[in-house]
Motif scaffolding. Structure first.
Motif, PDB file in Angstrom:
ATOM      1  N   GLY A 168       0.752  -1.203   0.109  1.00 26.08           N
ATOM      2  CA  GLY A 168       0.025  -0.082   0.130  1.00 26.08           C
ATOM      3  C   GLY A 168       1.021   1.300  -0.081  1.00 26.08           C
ATOM      4  O   GLY A 168       1.844   1.297  -0.410  1.00 26.08           O
ATOM      5  N   SER A 169       0.295   2.402   0.399  1.00 27.84           N
ATOM      6  CA  SER A 169       0.909   3.577   0.513  1.00 27.84           C
ATOM      7  C   SER A 169       2.037   3.653   1.365  1.00 27.84           C
ATOM      8  O   SER A 169       2.152   2.966   2.303  1.00 27.84           O
ATOM      9  CB  SER A 169      -0.003   4.752   0.756  1.00 27.84           C
ATOM     10  OG  SER A 169      -0.985   5.154  -0.214  1.00 27.84           O
ATOM     11  N   HIS A 170       3.198   4.620   1.146  1.00 28.33           N
ATOM     12  CA  HIS A 170       4.211   4.572   1.914  1.00 28.33           C
ATOM     13  C   HIS A 170       4.178   5.802   2.932  1.00 28.33           C
ATOM     14  O   HIS A 170       3.370   6.607   2.534  1.00 28.33           O
ATOM     15  CB  HIS A 170       5.540   4.881   1.157  1.00 28.33           C
ATOM     16  CG  HIS A 170       5.970   4.069  -0.010  1.00 28.33           C
ATOM     17  ND1 HIS A 170       6.499   4.485  -1.242  1.00 28.33           N
ATOM     18  CD2 HIS A 170       5.634   2.796  -0.046  1.00 28.33           C
ATOM     19  CE1 HIS A 170       6.739   3.570  -1.663  1.00 28.33           C
ATOM     20  NE2 HIS A 170       6.221   2.014  -1.090  1.00 28.33           N
ATOM     21  N   LEU A 171       4.452   5.692   4.023  1.00 25.23           N
ATOM     22  CA  LEU A 171       4.084   6.675   5.299  1.00 25.23           C
ATOM     23  C   LEU A 171       5.198   7.495   5.334  1.00 25.23           C
ATOM     24  O   LEU A 171       6.323   7.238   5.149  1.00 25.23           O
ATOM     25  CB  LEU A 171       3.775   5.829   6.469  1.00 25.23           C
ATOM     26  CG  LEU A 171       2.371   4.999   6.823  1.00 25.23           C
ATOM     27  CD1 LEU A 171       2.289   4.215   7.967  1.00 25.23           C
ATOM     28  CD2 LEU A 171       1.318   5.499   6.056  1.00 25.23           C
ATOM     29  N   ILE A 172       4.880   8.529   5.680  1.00 28.11           N
ATOM     30  CA  ILE A 172       5.899   9.670   6.356  1.00 28.11           C
ATOM     31  C   ILE A 172       6.081   9.580   7.823  1.00 28.11           C
ATOM     32  O   ILE A 172       5.076   9.649   8.690  1.00 28.11           O
ATOM     33  CB  ILE A 172       5.483  11.231   5.959  1.00 28.11           C
ATOM     34  CG1 ILE A 172       5.143  11.406   4.507  1.00 28.11           C
ATOM     35  CG2 ILE A 172       6.519  12.048   6.512  1.00 28.11           C
ATOM     36  CD1 ILE A 172       4.166  12.566   4.386  1.00 28.11           C
ATOM     37  N   SER A 173       7.247   9.324   8.262  1.00 30.48           N
ATOM     38  CA  SER A 173       7.814   9.572   9.574  1.00 30.48           C
ATOM     39  C   SER A 173       8.612  10.644   9.865  1.00 30.48           C
ATOM     40  O   SER A 173       9.337  11.182   9.247  1.00 30.48           O
ATOM     41  CB  SER A 173       8.048   8.088  10.071  1.00 30.48           C
ATOM     42  OG  SER A 173       9.497   7.794   9.608  1.00 30.48           O
ATOM     43  N   ALA A 174       8.530  11.160  11.100  1.00 28.03           N
ATOM     44  CA  ALA A 174       9.497  12.321  11.563  1.00 28.03           C
ATOM     45  C   ALA A 174      10.041  11.915  12.989  1.00 28.03           C
ATOM     46  O   ALA A 174       9.020  11.587  13.964  1.00 28.03           O
ATOM     47  CB  ALA A 174       8.972  13.222  11.326  1.00 28.03           C
ATOM     48  N   THR A 175      11.221  12.063  13.279  1.00 31.44           N
ATOM     49  CA  THR A 175      11.435  12.381  14.714  1.00 31.44           C
ATOM     50  C   THR A 175      11.464  13.650  15.140  1.00 31.44           C
ATOM     51  O   THR A 175      12.101  14.818  14.599  1.00 31.44           O
ATOM     52  CB  THR A 175      13.044  11.973  14.856  1.00 31.44           C
ATOM     53  OG1 THR A 175      13.169  10.612  14.418  1.00 31.44           O
ATOM     54  CG2 THR A 175      13.602  11.997  16.064  1.00 31.44           C
ATOM     55  N   VAL A 176      10.425  13.696  16.237  1.00 32.98           N
ATOM     56  CA  VAL A 176      10.224  15.076  16.894  1.00 32.98           C
ATOM     57  C   VAL A 176      10.680  15.098  18.522  1.00 32.98           C
ATOM     58  O   VAL A 176      11.118  13.926  18.783  1.00 32.98           O
ATOM     59  CB  VAL A 176       8.726  15.372  16.860  1.00 32.98           C
ATOM     60  CG1 VAL A 176       8.195  15.197  15.388  1.00 32.98           C
ATOM     61  CG2 VAL A 176       8.072  14.525  17.626  1.00 32.98           C
ATOM     62  N   LYS A 177      10.425  16.128  19.139  1.00 31.13           N
ATOM     63  CA  LYS A 177      10.946  16.140  20.572  1.00 31.13           C
ATOM     64  C   LYS A 177       9.797  16.616  21.215  1.00 31.13           C
ATOM     65  O   LYS A 177       8.897  17.536  20.987  1.00 31.13           O
ATOM     66  CB  LYS A 177      12.134  17.252  20.710  1.00 31.13           C
ATOM     67  CG  LYS A 177      13.298  16.727  20.284  1.00 31.13           C
ATOM     68  CD  LYS A 177      14.585  17.597  20.517  1.00 31.13           C
ATOM     69  CE  LYS A 177      15.846  17.211  19.893  1.00 31.13           C
ATOM     70  NZ  LYS A 177      16.843  18.082  20.204  1.00 31.13           N
ATOM     71  N   VAL A 178       9.487  15.661  22.363  1.00 27.27           N
ATOM     72  CA  VAL A 178       8.379  15.977  23.335  1.00 27.27           C
ATOM     73  C   VAL A 178       9.111  16.179  24.340  1.00 27.27           C
ATOM     74  O   VAL A 178       9.902  15.134  25.027  1.00 27.27           O
ATOM     75  CB  VAL A 178       7.415  14.732  23.250  1.00 27.27           C
ATOM     76  CG1 VAL A 178       6.517  14.931  24.470  1.00 27.27           C
ATOM     77  CG2 VAL A 178       6.720  14.574  22.199  1.00 27.27           C
ATOM     78  N   ASN A 179       8.823  17.462  25.129  1.00 29.17           N
ATOM     79  CA  ASN A 179       9.656  17.612  26.513  1.00 29.17           C
ATOM     80  C   ASN A 179      11.164  17.531  26.253  1.00 29.17           C
ATOM     81  O   ASN A 179      11.796  17.084  27.122  1.00 29.17           O
ATOM     82  CB  ASN A 179       9.025  17.012  27.663  1.00 29.17           C
ATOM     83  CG  ASN A 179       7.781  17.570  28.139  1.00 29.17           C
ATOM     84  OD1 ASN A 179       7.032  18.407  27.486  1.00 29.17           O
ATOM     85  ND2 ASN A 179       7.117  16.676  28.759  1.00 29.17           N
ATOM     86  N   GLY A 180      11.857  17.938  24.944  1.00 29.61           N
ATOM     87  CA  GLY A 180      13.116  17.683  24.783  1.00 29.61           C
ATOM     88  C   GLY A 180      13.640  16.323  24.389  1.00 29.61           C
ATOM     89  O   GLY A 180      14.875  15.981  24.258  1.00 29.61           O
ATOM     90  N   GLN A 181      12.589  15.414  24.692  1.00 31.70           N
ATOM     91  CA  GLN A 181      13.077  13.838  24.328  1.00 31.70           C
ATOM     92  C   GLN A 181      12.693  13.527  22.851  1.00 31.70           C
ATOM     93  O   GLN A 181      11.624  13.769  22.315  1.00 31.70           O
ATOM     94  CB  GLN A 181      12.393  13.017  25.238  1.00 31.70           C
ATOM     95  CG  GLN A 181      12.985  13.428  26.722  1.00 31.70           C
ATOM     96  CD  GLN A 181      14.376  13.399  26.809  1.00 31.70           C
ATOM     97  OE1 GLN A 181      14.910  12.134  26.456  1.00 31.70           O
ATOM     98  NE2 GLN A 181      14.900  14.318  27.316  1.00 31.70           N
ATOM     99  N   PRO A 182      13.577  13.015  22.109  1.00 30.85           N
ATOM    100  CA  PRO A 182      13.326  12.510  20.706  1.00 30.85           C
ATOM    101  C   PRO A 182      12.351  11.366  20.673  1.00 30.85           C
ATOM    102  O   PRO A 182      12.614  10.263  21.381  1.00 30.85           O
ATOM    103  CB  PRO A 182      14.534  12.128  20.076  1.00 30.85           C
ATOM    104  CG  PRO A 182      15.526  11.970  21.083  1.00 30.85           C
ATOM    105  CD  PRO A 182      15.037  12.857  22.441  1.00 30.85           C
ATOM    106  N   VAL A 183      11.258  11.571  19.872  1.00 34.30           N
ATOM    107  CA  VAL A 183      10.578  10.255  19.349  1.00 34.30           C
ATOM    108  C   VAL A 183      10.128  10.247  17.919  1.00 34.30           C
ATOM    109  O   VAL A 183       9.896  11.016  17.292  1.00 34.30           O
ATOM    110  CB  VAL A 183       9.253  10.090  20.235  1.00 34.30           C
ATOM    111  CG1 VAL A 183       9.278  10.009  21.720  1.00 34.30           C
ATOM    112  CG2 VAL A 183       8.421  11.660  20.094  1.00 34.30           C
ATOM    113  N   ARG A 184      10.025   8.900  17.488  1.00 34.24           N
ATOM    114  CA  ARG A 184       9.702   8.674  15.956  1.00 34.24           C
ATOM    115  C   ARG A 184       8.279   8.377  16.010  1.00 34.24           C
ATOM    116  O   ARG A 184       7.657   7.696  16.284  1.00 34.24           O
ATOM    117  CB  ARG A 184      10.714   7.633  15.477  1.00 34.24           C
ATOM    118  CG  ARG A 184      10.268   7.434  13.959  1.00 34.24           C
ATOM    119  CD  ARG A 184      11.252   6.353  13.415  1.00 34.24           C
ATOM    120  NE  ARG A 184      11.237   5.940  12.163  1.00 34.24           N
ATOM    121  CZ  ARG A 184      11.059   4.954  11.565  1.00 34.24           C
ATOM    122  NH1 ARG A 184      10.817   3.790  12.315  1.00 34.24           N
ATOM    123  NH2 ARG A 184      10.847   4.745  10.102  1.00 34.24           N
TER     124      ARG A 184
END
Length: 375
Positions: A168-184
């Motif tokens: 199926g379709s390819h998804l977009i993922s990004a590493t962001v920061k929540v309270n300064g901690q990185p999450v994908r």
């Protein structure tokens, strides 16, 4: 004409074409922000337009049972999504936003009517060809020759992912920061919450804690509403590349919830709509730029209670610390008497000050409950 190859449906590789301005080589489709959704007019077989939702968290496009029946769509086969089986229909001559056309599109049959739309369009709208989602101008723009310059945009740590064992379709993922901690996170315009995290990630970040106030959060998906609620907490900060948001709401899913494969959670529309998106499909990267919009509205409990229907009344399952429910002395296991429907009881409890007859192991008492904003 614009032409491209993309996967907007499970197992169906289809061409996309549409009219363009001769000078610009760009197709522009108009979008709308309505009812917490990104909506785009879509015609199928010359009929419509119908109100479809742009859902970049979906790998397969879908259609409501009412519209599938109305159009007389024939089932091609069954597909399995989120552990459940759905029919797959084939529609012809789809046109999105009056600008981009597709000769054939596979659509799975939704199990119920879709809130805010007649169907949903999968991530391939954004990930098959260089595309932009512009919430300032309310436009979806497709660049078939690629987009060389992105003035004002900043590349974020991101990728366009091929999911294992998913056609199926390819998804977009990004590493962001929540309270300064990185999450994908999956970048999901179809998600109604600013940020949703796996239980283990929420615990690691200190967001799911027994002494932390939360709003019980129902979890909706293509399979329906989950049996257990999540917890929505007010975080201090969310950073998506150069875009920083103060005081975002973060929902942590319960331990037994179905999670997001290799991802740690979802970045949803209330956060996404505060930035414009640009996708570079050759480099498989996401670029963002802060726009002038405010955070989208998220529904929160004003009592801090999660109630289950119980013999004409309700039973308290969860009580948030620091909430009006806790201040009123309610606790898990309490039974609230009701003399009408469960829905009417919920409306009374959440709608304003109310006097409730509550039963526990020691007897019956009267509880005065006043909803308030407590997060």
């Amino acid at each position: 004409m614009i032409s491209r190859r993309g996967l907007l449906a499970a197992g169906l590789a289809v061409g996309v074409s549409g009219p363009v301005l001769a000078q610009s080589r760009v197709a522009v489709g108009k979008i709308r922000l309505e009812n917490g959704r990104v909506n785009i007019d879509t015609t199928l077989g010359g009929k419509g337009p119908f109100n479809f939702v742009m859902d970049t968290g979906a790998v397969v496009s879908g259609i409501s049972p009412t519209l599938a029946a109305r159009l007389g769509l024939k089932k091609v086969r069954d597909v399995r999504l989120a552990g459940k089986v759905f029919p797959l229909y084939l529609a012809r001559d789809a046109v999105f936003g009056g600008a981009v056309g597709q000769p054939e599109i596979g659509l799975f049959g939704l199990s119920s009517e879709l809130r805010g739309g007649d169907g949903l369009l999968a991530a391939g709208l954004m990930t098959s060809t260089d595309s932009e989602l512009d919430f300032d101008r309310l436009e979806w723009r497709v660049h078939p020759d690629g987009l060389a310059d992105r003035p004002g945009f900043t590349e974020v740590e991101s990728s366009i992912d091929d999911l294992p064992d998913v056609n199926g379709s390819h998804l977009i993922s990004a590493t962001v920061k929540v309270n300064g901690q990185p999450v994908r996170l999956i970048v999901d315009t179809g998600a109604p919450r600013a940020v949703s995290l796996r239980y283990d990630v929420g615990r690691r970040l200190g967001l799911w804690a027994e002494d932390k106030p939360f709003s019980p959060a129902p979890l909706h998906g293509i399979g329906g509403v989950g049996a257990d609620p999540g917890r929505t907490i007010r975080a201090a900060r969310l950073d998506v590349g150069p875009v920083g948001l103060d005081g975002p709401l973060v929902t942590v899913r319960p331990a037994k919830a179905v999670n997001f494969a290799d991802y740690e959670g979802i970045l949803g529309l209330p956060a996404i709509q505060r930035m414009n998106l640009s996708v570079d499909t050759k480099r498989r990267k996401l670029f963002v730029r802060r726009n002038g919009r405010d955070t989208g509205i998220e529904l929160l409990s004003r009592t801090g209670l999660w109630l289950d229907e119980d013999r004409g009344g309700a039973k308290v399952r969860l009580v948030s610390p620091g909430s009006p429910g806790a201040a009123a002395g309610l606790k898990p296991g309490d039974r609230i008497a009701g003399n009408s429907t469960f829905g009417a009881l919920l409306a009374r409890v959440n709608g304003g000050p109310s006097s409730l007859q509550v039963t526990d192991a020691t007897g019956v008492r009267t509880v005065n409950l006043t909803p308030a904003d407590y997060l």
